[in-house]
Enzyme design. Structure first.
Site, PDB file in Angstrom:
ATOM      1  N   ASP A 146       0.844  -1.192   0.000  1.00 28.01           N
ATOM      2  CA  ASP A 146       0.000   0.000   0.000  1.00 28.01           C
ATOM      3  C   ASP A 146       0.880   1.243   0.000  1.00 28.01           C
ATOM      4  OD1 ASP A 146      -2.449  -1.384   0.117  1.00 28.01           O
ATOM      5  OD2 ASP A 146      -2.250  -1.638   2.281  1.00 28.01           O
ATOM      6  N   ASP A 180      -7.110  -1.286  -4.544  1.00 30.18           N
ATOM      7  CA  ASP A 180      -8.154  -0.917  -3.581  1.00 30.18           C
ATOM      8  C   ASP A 180      -9.041   0.191  -4.145  1.00 30.18           C
ATOM      9  OD1 ASP A 180      -7.023  -2.688  -1.752  1.00 30.18           O
ATOM     10  OD2 ASP A 180      -5.792  -1.139  -0.833  1.00 30.18           O
TER      11      ASP A 180
END
Length: 216
Positions: A146, A180
């Site tokens: 991430d 995401d």
């Protein structure tokens, strides 16, 4: 919209997602941060062993179950998207479905293979691609990379705010990736425009049923 268009959307999102993750893994230490726009957009490297936005399913078996669930969802998703295309569903629905599918596949790649092809990331050294001594984890146990961080607001909440008054607050706090984001955009858009996406198809099915009933 044809099925190959769905595949192109999935491929484009996957290339962008994996290219950025690969660059992050091989150029940044864990928790290293680049400020893109002061105060509200940063590239902040972190990893999580679980679901989107840092959510987790605990334990080693939890990780395996989550990865296998992702794999099954992606396989079923491709088959389902082919059915939706054949049924000539709304183009917007097909695009959103492709985004969701691409996001799921993007994080699946991390979970399945990153533990095998990268060395462990720490606070002092960047990861090595295809290390001589092997990767940091076994198959299905890779961590999801991430990096997108949007702390739009940072400060203490007013004392009159229920339960959280006076506490330090960050909005938006989760750190996520392109996969995401693709999932979120796809799901939110379907929820917002579900009447438009499904109305024409529902009306078509109703007309077909009436036509069949009239012939009996």
């Amino acid at each position: 919209m044809k099925y190959r268009h769905v595949i192109w959307i999935v491929a484009l999102v996957l290339v962008l997602d994996q290219a950025l993750k690969f660059w992050i893994k091989t150029h940044m230490n864990f928790s290293q941060e680049f400020i893109i726009f002061p105060n509200w957009f940063r590239i902040h490297f972190t990893e999580n062993p679980g679901m989107a936005y840092g959510l987790e399913l605990g334990g080693e078996w939890g990780k395996v179950i989550l990865t296998l669930f992702r794999l099954a969802a992606v396989v079923i998703g491709f088959k389902y998207m082919k059915t939706l295309v054949k049924q000539q569903h709304h183009t917007g629905l097909l695009i959103c479905g492709a985004l969701i599918l691409a996001g799921a596949a993007g994080n699946l790649i991390d979970s399945m293979f990153y533990g095998l092809i990268f060395s462990e990331t720490n606070f002092y050294d960047v990861a090595t691609f295809l290390p001589k001594n092997g990767g940091y984890a076994s198959f299905l146990h890779g961590k999801v990379v991430d990096m997108l961080y949007f702390p739009v607001y940072r400060g203490y909440l007013p004392s009159w705010v229920p339960f959280k008054g006076g506490e330090y607050f960050v909005f938006f706090n989760p750190i996520f990736n392109i996969a995401d984001a693709a999932i979120s955009v796809g799901v939110i858009t379907i929820l917002l425009f579900q009447k438009r996406f499904f109305h024409k198809h529902i009306a078509k099915e109703a007309t077909e049923k009436e036509a069949v009933a009239a012939t009996k």
